[in-house]
Design an enzyme around this catalytic site. Structure first.
Site, PDB file in Angstrom:
ATOM      1  N   CYS A  89      11.412 -11.068  18.401  1.00 49.60           N
ATOM      2  CA  CYS A  89      11.880 -10.370  19.359  1.00 49.60           C
ATOM      3  C   CYS A  89      13.467  -9.878  19.313  1.00 49.60           C
ATOM      4  O   CYS A  89      13.485  -9.025  18.465  1.00 49.60           O
ATOM      5  CB  CYS A  89      11.697 -11.398  20.707  1.00 49.60           C
ATOM      6  SG  CYS A  89      11.696 -10.277  22.194  1.00 49.60           S
ATOM      7  N   HIS A 124       5.913 -12.060  20.119  1.00 52.86           N
ATOM      8  CA  HIS A 124       6.036 -13.727  20.167  1.00 52.86           C
ATOM      9  C   HIS A 124       4.989 -14.468  19.584  1.00 52.86           C
ATOM     10  O   HIS A 124       4.214 -14.710  20.402  1.00 52.86           O
ATOM     11  CB  HIS A 124       6.597 -14.319  21.620  1.00 52.86           C
ATOM     12  CG  HIS A 124       7.857 -13.765  22.133  1.00 52.86           C
ATOM     13  ND1 HIS A 124       9.086 -14.643  21.970  1.00 52.86           N
ATOM     14  CD2 HIS A 124       8.246 -12.801  23.042  1.00 52.86           C
ATOM     15  CE1 HIS A 124      10.264 -13.733  22.509  1.00 52.86           C
ATOM     16  NE2 HIS A 124       9.482 -13.035  23.200  1.00 52.86           N
ATOM     17  N   GLU A 156       4.936 -17.571  18.831  1.00 58.42           N
ATOM     18  CA  GLU A 156       4.821 -18.730  19.581  1.00 58.42           C
ATOM     19  C   GLU A 156       3.979 -18.691  20.879  1.00 58.42           C
ATOM     20  O   GLU A 156       3.764 -19.778  21.372  1.00 58.42           O
ATOM     21  CB  GLU A 156       6.271 -19.547  19.584  1.00 58.42           C
ATOM     22  CG  GLU A 156       6.974 -18.744  20.746  1.00 58.42           C
ATOM     23  CD  GLU A 156       7.762 -17.428  20.569  1.00 58.42           C
ATOM     24  OE1 GLU A 156       8.726 -17.024  21.404  1.00 58.42           O
ATOM     25  OE2 GLU A 156       7.382 -16.886  19.582  1.00 58.42           O
TER      26      GLU A 156
END
Length: 196
Positions: free
Chosen positions: A77, A178, A180
């Site tokens: 990001c 992202h 994650e």
């Protein structure tokens, strides 16, 4: 494997920590230059504002440390944006790994929303980060600034314009999305990074 996460004034660090722990890795969160240099993998995550982030990196001499890392590095990001040459956010000079200028989304229609927030598909994937994935697999984005297509683009997506969803140059990898927060697709991307 020794994985270091760069500690600076950015949000979203602990979701990255938790994603790595789910893969059996116990990362260290650090702004110590020696620890970063000695790590097997370095992750440069973040949500935040480019100018403040770069000030922190410069004040702690982390800008030169990051530029000179030789092991695989993954920017996420704002981490991807800070690896570029310049950001229009705060008219900020960044790290210059990728020769690109970060731009702000400019809505052209009423339905164009900024920030770009939600799930979007990946296309034209050209990086070992995406081993085992398929064109149009979905990942999670939340951002108001983007990197235009350039020679370092490693995957594309589209929101208002087509842009760099991921980037790659030498040992530096980066995702605007992202991983994650991107379910099994994101977990595979992180796993692929750890296995580079």
């Amino acid at each position: 494997m020794n994985v270091a996460i760069i500690k600076y004034n950015a949000g979203n660090i602990y979701s990255v920590v938790n994603a790595l722990k789910r893969l059996g890795t116990d990362p260290v969160l650090t702004d110590d230059a020696a620890t970063l240099r000695q790590a097997d993998r370095v992750i440069f995550p973040g949500q935040g504002e480019a100018g403040g982030a770069m000030k922190y990196l410069r004040d702690h001499a982390l800008d030169s440390v990051i530029r000179n890392l030789t092991q695989p590095v993954l920017g996420i990001c704002v981490g991807q944006q800070l690896l570029c040459r310049h950001s229009d956010e705060g008219d900020t000079d960044c790290l210059g790994i990728f020769d690109a200028v970060v731009k702000r989304f400019c809505p052209t229609r009423h339905e164009d929303k900024v920030p770009a927030m939600g799930w979007n598909s990946l296309r034209d994937m050209k990086s070992p980060l995406f081993r085992g994935l398929n064109d149009n697999d979905f990942v999670y984005f939340v951002h108001s600034y983007y990197v235009p297509l350039c020679r370092h683009t490693a995957a594309t997506t589209e929101h208002i314009v087509e842009y760099s969803a991921a980037m790659h140059r030498d040992n530096f990898y980066a995702t605007q999305f992202h991983p994650e927060k991107s379910g099994t697709v994101g977990e595979r991307i992180i796993k692929n990074f750890l296995e580079l």
